[in-house]
Design an enzyme around this catalytic site. Structure first.
Site, PDB file in Angstrom:
ATOM      1  N   GLU A 114      53.935 -15.016 -29.223  1.00  0.00           N
ATOM      2  CA  GLU A 114      54.997 -14.316 -28.494  1.00  0.00           C
ATOM      3  C   GLU A 114      55.843 -13.389 -29.368  1.00  0.00           C
ATOM      4  OE1 GLU A 114      57.033 -17.417 -26.351  1.00  0.00           O
ATOM      5  OE2 GLU A 114      55.213 -17.996 -25.278  1.00  0.00           O
ATOM      6  N   GLU A 228      46.555 -19.430 -21.756  1.00  0.00           N
ATOM      7  CA  GLU A 228      47.457 -20.405 -21.130  1.00  0.00           C
ATOM      8  C   GLU A 228      47.514 -20.180 -19.615  1.00  0.00           C
ATOM      9  OE1 GLU A 228      51.285 -20.600 -23.069  1.00  0.00           O
ATOM     10  OE2 GLU A 228      50.432 -20.250 -25.052  1.00  0.00           O
TER      11      GLU A 228
END
Length: 389
Positions: A114, A228
């Site tokens: 991220e 994910e």
């Protein structure tokens, strides 16, 4: 579920997700056990128990193992936040070295997670060590580059991956993410690109837009992995609704699974107890009975024939080559859906949509040099070299 397929379909390791794991999934990633704050909450006191279990599940069954995660701006040790920068860097090196020593056969390593959303620049679990890694620096992403340089040093044979969310839902976010990927690629520091694929990123996103953004990310020439995935399954009244989930699975999952650059998909939990249980993203119920979307998913993965990427497409001719005027013609393009022009850094320069065209004339204003034409037919990506003089 994906046994015998050219792509894996994986699952996340955590206690609630373990029942019947091997009946469905053939790749493993730890949910929380591999985060630095979980392993070393107290300085120099390492808790490897759950991470060992996730790693051993993969090794015992011959599944690929993805390590999640080395550097992130969340769930980091709080004790590192107030250390001097030099001491922070020494601790980061120790963390990398400890993981490398304990897990010598990691298949995929999330070096940075991220970067566009949660860099390690805050306190309270955010690491606060971004400057120890070089901060923004001259590239804007020096801290990411330093992280990958360290990873290449400590994990020389492991595939290194960047991972982020909401990079597939807008053209701007995809391009920003691609810019980081290309910085790393130019330094030979990255091997794979992770796209989380959460429901909040794909809900309401037209599949055509999703595919276009995946194409943008694929233009770097690196394999993509959906890392994910979750797809919610509640109605407007927040009640479990199998039809809502099924419809969204049938819409979104094929766009990921059938994209030729995507080499694997991992679900971020499939049983109650995962992080989007309140949103009904589980595919089975507490008693392990399968919801409608799971029944569909098993059949879809089993019956869908996947294409493969290939190199030069001999069926398509390119003339003239080298190009001197900027004009060239492609012939034999009847089955192509898209032509992409990328430079040697993987930067997408032009995308052309086709529909049953036997030939296409192209005019490009390009500097002299080497370029690549990526030829997509919906199942495969092939390529041709383009020389501009």
């Amino acid at each position: 579920m994906a046994t015998g397929k050219p792509k894996f379909l994986g699952g996340v390791y955590s206690t609630p997700q373990l029942p019947n794991f091997t009946a469905y999934w053939n790749q493993v990633v730890p949910e929380n056990a591999g985060k630095w704050g979980s392993v070393e909450a107290t300085r120099d006191v390492m808790n490897w128990t759950e991470l060992d279990a996730a790693y051993n599940l993969a090794r015992t069954n011959g599944y690929p193992f993805r390590m999640h995660v080395l550097t992130w701006g969340s769930q980091q040790p709080t004790w590192i936040e107030t250390l001097p920068a030099a001491e922070q860097l020494a601790e980061i090196r120790q963390w990398y070295a400890a993981v490398a020593q304990r897990y010598p056969t990691i298949d995929f390593l999330e070096v940075v997670n991220e970067p566009t959303h949660q860099p390690p620049n805050t306190t309270g679990g955010g690491g606060n060590y971004i400057n120890a890694l070089g901060g923004s620096g001259t590239t804007g992403w020096d801290w990411v580059i330093t992280s990958f340089q360290l990873a290449r040093q400590y994990f020389p044979t492991t595939k290194l991956m960047l991972n982020d969310y909401s990079v597939e839902n807008t053209a701007a976010s995809a391009q920003r993410y691609l810019d980081i990927v290309n910085l790393l690629k130019a330094r030979n520091l990255i091997d794979a690109v992770g796209i989380q694929g959460h429901a909040f990123s794909t809900r309401g996103l037209p599949v055509a837009n999703l595919t276009t953004n995946l194409n943008t990310l694929a233009s770097a020439g690196l394999p993509l992995y959906i890392t994910e995935l979750d797809i919610d399954g509640v109605n407007a009244q927040s009640q479990l609704d199998d039809q809502v989930q099924l419809t969204e699975y049938q819409r979104v999952f094929p766009a990921f699974w059938e994209h030729p650059a995507v080499k694997g998909v991992t679900l971020w939990g499939y049983r109650p107890g995962h992080w989007r249980t309140a949103q009904g993203a589980q595919l089975v119920n507490e008693d392990n009975t399968e919801r409608t979307a799971m029944v569909w998913l098993k059949n879809y993965v089993k019956t869908t024939v996947l294409g493969t990427a290939k190199a030069d497409n001999a069926a398509v001719s390119l003339c003239p080559n080298p190009v001197t005027s900027g004009y060239f013609t492609l012939k034999g393009t009847d089955n192509l859906t898209t032509i992409r022009v990328v430079d040697i850094r993987g930067q997408l320069l032009r995308e052309i949509a086709l529909r049953n065209q036997a030939s296409v004339d192209v005019k490009l204003d390009l500097r002299p040099g080497m370029y690549v034409l990526q030829l997509l037919d919906g199942k495969t990506i092939s390529s041709k070299k383009l020389v501009v003089e």
